[in-house]
Motif scaffolding. Structure first.
Motif, PDB file in Angstrom:
ATOM      1  N   ARG A 186     -28.548 -15.576 -13.179  1.00 13.97           N
ATOM      2  CA  ARG A 186     -28.456 -15.199 -11.593  1.00 13.97           C
ATOM      3  C   ARG A 186     -27.645 -16.220 -10.662  1.00 13.97           C
ATOM      4  O   ARG A 186     -26.999 -15.587  -9.763  1.00 13.97           O
ATOM      5  CB  ARG A 186     -29.804 -14.996 -11.348  1.00 13.97           C
ATOM      6  N   PRO A 187     -28.161 -17.540 -11.001  1.00 13.39           N
ATOM      7  CA  PRO A 187     -27.133 -18.389 -10.173  1.00 13.39           C
ATOM      8  C   PRO A 187     -25.521 -18.308 -10.057  1.00 13.39           C
ATOM      9  O   PRO A 187     -25.092 -18.277  -9.229  1.00 13.39           O
ATOM     10  CB  PRO A 187     -27.709 -19.705 -10.525  1.00 13.39           C
ATOM     11  N   TRP A 188     -25.075 -18.034 -11.376  1.00 12.60           N
ATOM     12  CA  TRP A 188     -23.797 -17.842 -11.631  1.00 12.60           C
ATOM     13  C   TRP A 188     -23.240 -16.558 -10.922  1.00 12.60           C
ATOM     14  O   TRP A 188     -22.400 -16.386 -10.319  1.00 12.60           O
ATOM     15  CB  TRP A 188     -23.547 -17.804 -13.071  1.00 12.60           C
ATOM     16  N   GLN A 189     -24.187 -15.581 -11.063  1.00 13.97           N
ATOM     17  CA  GLN A 189     -23.783 -14.236 -10.466  1.00 13.97           C
ATOM     18  C   GLN A 189     -23.466 -14.436  -8.973  1.00 13.97           C
ATOM     19  O   GLN A 189     -22.604 -13.578  -8.442  1.00 13.97           O
ATOM     20  CB  GLN A 189     -24.832 -13.067 -10.907  1.00 13.97           C
ATOM     21  N   LEU A 190     -24.392 -15.101  -8.400  1.00 15.15           N
ATOM     22  CA  LEU A 190     -24.361 -15.013  -6.862  1.00 15.15           C
ATOM     23  C   LEU A 190     -23.389 -15.763  -6.457  1.00 15.15           C
ATOM     24  O   LEU A 190     -22.493 -15.498  -5.429  1.00 15.15           O
ATOM     25  CB  LEU A 190     -25.961 -15.500  -6.390  1.00 15.15           C
ATOM     26  N   ALA A 209     -20.561 -25.850 -12.489  1.00 13.51           N
ATOM     27  CA  ALA A 209     -21.004 -26.621 -13.483  1.00 13.51           C
ATOM     28  C   ALA A 209     -22.599 -26.724 -13.564  1.00 13.51           C
ATOM     29  O   ALA A 209     -23.135 -26.866 -14.496  1.00 13.51           O
ATOM     30  CB  ALA A 209     -20.340 -28.212 -13.332  1.00 13.51           C
ATOM     31  N   ASP A 210     -23.136 -26.574 -12.650  1.00 12.84           N
ATOM     32  CA  ASP A 210     -24.775 -26.824 -12.416  1.00 12.84           C
ATOM     33  C   ASP A 210     -25.323 -25.248 -12.992  1.00 12.84           C
ATOM     34  O   ASP A 210     -26.155 -25.454 -13.667  1.00 12.84           O
ATOM     35  CB  ASP A 210     -25.192 -26.730 -10.968  1.00 12.84           C
ATOM     36  N   THR A 211     -24.422 -24.178 -12.820  1.00 10.51           N
ATOM     37  CA  THR A 211     -24.994 -22.870 -13.339  1.00 10.51           C
ATOM     38  C   THR A 211     -24.992 -23.196 -14.943  1.00 10.51           C
ATOM     39  O   THR A 211     -25.646 -22.319 -15.725  1.00 10.51           O
ATOM     40  CB  THR A 211     -24.128 -21.685 -12.809  1.00 10.51           C
ATOM     41  N   ALA A 212     -23.983 -23.716 -15.576  1.00  2.81           N
ATOM     42  CA  ALA A 212     -23.738 -24.005 -16.909  1.00  2.81           C
ATOM     43  C   ALA A 212     -24.979 -24.816 -17.425  1.00  2.81           C
ATOM     44  O   ALA A 212     -25.474 -24.600 -18.452  1.00  2.81           O
ATOM     45  CB  ALA A 212     -22.230 -24.750 -17.343  1.00  2.81           C
ATOM     46  N   ASP A 213     -25.266 -25.871 -16.592  1.00  2.00           N
ATOM     47  CA  ASP A 213     -26.581 -26.621 -17.109  1.00  2.00           C
ATOM     48  C   ASP A 213     -27.616 -25.802 -16.908  1.00  2.00           C
ATOM     49  O   ASP A 213     -28.650 -25.801 -17.769  1.00  2.00           O
ATOM     50  CB  ASP A 213     -26.446 -27.868 -16.134  1.00  2.00           C
ATOM     51  N   TYR A 214     -27.732 -24.948 -15.784  1.00  2.00           N
ATOM     52  CA  TYR A 214     -28.946 -23.878 -15.730  1.00  2.00           C
ATOM     53  C   TYR A 214     -28.878 -23.128 -16.997  1.00  2.00           C
ATOM     54  O   TYR A 214     -30.129 -22.853 -17.702  1.00  2.00           O
ATOM     55  CB  TYR A 214     -28.947 -23.225 -14.423  1.00  2.00           C
ATOM     56  N   GLY A 215     -27.968 -22.315 -17.638  1.00  2.00           N
ATOM     57  CA  GLY A 215     -28.033 -21.547 -18.816  1.00  2.00           C
ATOM     58  C   GLY A 215     -28.229 -22.203 -19.840  1.00  2.00           C
ATOM     59  O   GLY A 215     -28.812 -21.794 -20.687  1.00  2.00           O
ATOM     60  N   GLU A 216     -28.059 -23.653 -20.237  1.00  2.00           N
ATOM     61  CA  GLU A 216     -28.156 -24.275 -21.257  1.00  2.00           C
ATOM     62  C   GLU A 216     -29.643 -24.489 -21.402  1.00  2.00           C
ATOM     63  O   GLU A 216     -30.474 -24.557 -22.046  1.00  2.00           O
ATOM     64  CB  GLU A 216     -27.356 -25.544 -21.574  1.00  2.00           C
ATOM     65  N   SER A 244     -14.163 -19.633 -16.549  1.00  2.00           N
ATOM     66  CA  SER A 244     -13.252 -18.563 -16.724  1.00  2.00           C
ATOM     67  C   SER A 244     -13.646 -17.268 -15.748  1.00  2.00           C
ATOM     68  O   SER A 244     -12.730 -16.774 -15.248  1.00  2.00           O
ATOM     69  CB  SER A 244     -13.264 -17.893 -18.275  1.00  2.00           C
ATOM     70  N   ALA A 245     -14.987 -16.954 -16.009  1.00  2.00           N
ATOM     71  CA  ALA A 245     -15.564 -15.852 -14.997  1.00  2.00           C
ATOM     72  C   ALA A 245     -15.299 -16.321 -13.653  1.00  2.00           C
ATOM     73  O   ALA A 245     -15.111 -15.509 -12.667  1.00  2.00           O
ATOM     74  CB  ALA A 245     -16.889 -15.724 -15.449  1.00  2.00           C
ATOM     75  N   ALA A 246     -15.430 -17.518 -13.327  1.00  2.00           N
ATOM     76  CA  ALA A 246     -15.542 -17.925 -11.936  1.00  2.00           C
ATOM     77  C   ALA A 246     -14.079 -18.069 -11.459  1.00  2.00           C
ATOM     78  O   ALA A 246     -13.772 -17.523 -10.324  1.00  2.00           O
ATOM     79  CB  ALA A 246     -15.818 -19.510 -11.853  1.00  2.00           C
ATOM     80  N   LEU A 247     -12.906 -18.437 -12.298  1.00  2.00           N
ATOM     81  CA  LEU A 247     -11.701 -18.313 -11.660  1.00  2.00           C
ATOM     82  C   LEU A 247     -11.147 -16.900 -11.757  1.00  2.00           C
ATOM     83  O   LEU A 247     -10.480 -16.459 -10.853  1.00  2.00           O
ATOM     84  CB  LEU A 247     -10.539 -18.924 -13.065  1.00  2.00           C
TER      85      LEU A 247
END
Length: 464
Positions: free
Chosen positions: A232-236, A356-363, A376-379
């Motif tokens: 969800r953080p990445w989506q927002l 990068a925080d959202t990548a940490d959160y997902g892991e 890639s999705a961010a870009l």
């Protein structure tokens, strides 16, 4: 335990990483500030057609961007997962950028087809090199605060590249093209293409990858996108960055038109090689460098999410002010542009660090790290915002009757003014609304960092 000292980045490595975004922004800032003008006033395409080119070409990115992220995540080489692309894609990137400005003598239909093909090829090359470049920041260090500092250096480089482009593009076009503006653009962008290649190689040679996925991670496409869709953080964050791209692009796309048709930008006799629109854009970029430089300092006292909200609020207020000032107070217009530039400088530094925080959160949450897919999705979100913003600018101007290189009536000038002010103000307001719901705070990230370090143990960097 992890040797933390080895995961803090040297000044030289941060500068080398920033060099890559100088290369990126020699073209990206051109797309934001000059490409719409180049297609309408140099090539002669209609505003509505140009807007459609920007949007339709993004359909390809729906496939290529996530595919590139997944490919980069799975790349294993002596240089790591992401650095090899900086070495091998730099030359195709420069060539595709140059081809956009050849402007062959074709029929109007031929020019349209050529513009669509070369723009799409450039965006494909942009994807192939910029996704690995952006992803690299997520694996150079495990610490969110250090990534924020790295992101600050990156966007000082980005805005510096944009500033150089903005200051030099119009004078170089005039000098190299003489009376032929299109020829001036071609030769100027050939020069910037060569410099971009060299700068990407600097990033390749002087930056290192240090963070790897956990050995037990199962890297499948299904797992990549399953964890992404649950993040969800990445989506927002992505939704907010789409809106930010729209805001920045629709305003930037018509800035030259605003000065040409509202202000009457014929002041080169007073300003030497620079016209008012060049100085206006340069003011924003110069003060954006200051904003990017100050971001790390403010992050010590204010949560990153709140800084994004405050910066977007400043953007909103100043865009509204532009509507009422119009051409009545030129010095005030420049002062507000400087303040807006500082706020603009904060946002990408913070948001790319937050990715990068959202990548940490997902892991942490789903035991699956997909840095390349995240970025890639961010870009793609940023390019989608760029495309929609450019399309909106074209469609609004077309709806208000704009035709390039003629005297504009009151209605067409109003369309330019709306794209320059009130529409970006509305988009900045929408961005604020989205970021209110972003859940990750700085204190939360500190806990996640420590938990991941304990879970994964020692970090291992590629040997070269």
């Amino acid at each position: 335990m992890v040797n933390k000292q080895n995961t803090y980045l040297s000044f030289g490595e941060k500068v080398a990483y920033a060099a890559g975004d100088v290369a990126v922004n020699f073209f990206f800032k051109f797309f934001q500030f000059f490409l719409f003008y180049y297609y309408t006033d140099s090539v002669g395409l209609s505003a509505g057609v140009v807007g459609s080119i920007f949007l339709v070409s993004r359909l390809l990115d729906m496939v290529t961007d996530p595919a590139m992220g997944a490919i980069a995540d799975r790349t294993r080489s002596r240089w790591g997962s992401y650095r090899p692309y900086l070495l091998f894609i730099a030359i195709p990137y420069g060539i595709c950028g140059y081809l956009m400005f050849l402007n062959p003598q074709l029929s109007m239909e031929g020019k349209l087809i050529y513009a669509f093909i070369t723009y799409s090829l450039m965006m494909l090359a942009f994807t192939a090199i910029n996704i690995p470049y952006a992803s690299l920041s997520g694996v150079m260090t495990p610490f969110s605060s250090e990534r924020t500092a790295l992101s600050g250096y990156r966007f000082v480089g980005a805005f510096s590249g944009g500033l150089l482009l903005t200051l030099l593009i119009r004078p170089l076009v005039k000098v190299l093209g003489v009376e032929d503006e299109a020829e001036g653009f071609r030769l100027t962008m050939a020069l910037f293409a060569v410099i971009s290649i060299l700068l990407f190689w600097v990033t390749f040679f002087f930056c290192k990858e240090r963070i790897k996925p956990a050995p037990q991670q199962k890297s499948t496409i299904r797992n990549d996108f399953s964890s992404l869709l649950k993040n969800r953080p990445w989506q927002l964050l992505t939704l907010s960055y789409i809106v930010h791209g729209m805001y920045f692009t629709i305003h930037g796309a018509v800035t030259l038109h605003f000065f040409k048709y509202w202000i009457g930008d014929d002041s080169t006799a007073i300003l030497g090689p620079f016209d008012l629109s060049t100085l206006f854009l340069a003011t924003s970029l110069l003060f954006s460098i200051i904003g990017a430089s100050l971001t790390k300092f403010f992050c010590a006292y204010i949560d990153k999410r709140m800084l994004v909200i405050l910066a977007a609020l400043v953007n909103c207020i100043i865009m509204v002010a532009f509507y009422f000032i119009k051409d009545s107070n030129l010095p005030l217009l420049f002062v507000l542009q400087a303040i807006n530039g500082i706020a603009v400088g904060f946002i990408p530094v913070l948001q790319w660090s937050m990715y990068a925080d959202t990548a940490d959160y997902g892991e942490y949450k789903y035991q699956h790290r997909n840095t390349g897919v995240i970025f890639s999705a961010a870009l793609f979100g940023l390019k989608l915002g760029l495309a929609i913003g450019g399309a909106l600018a074209g469609w609004v101007l077309a709806a208000f009757g704009f035709i390039g290189n003629i005297e504009q009536d009151a209605q067409s000038k109003l369309g330019i003014l709306l794209c320059f002010s009130l529409i970006p103000a509305l988009l900045a307001l929408i961005k604020i609304f989205i970021m209110v719901f972003y859940p990750l705070r700085d204190k939360t990230m500190e806990k996640i960092e420590l938990a991941l370090i304990e879970r994964k143990g020692e970090l291992h960097a590629p040997s070269q």
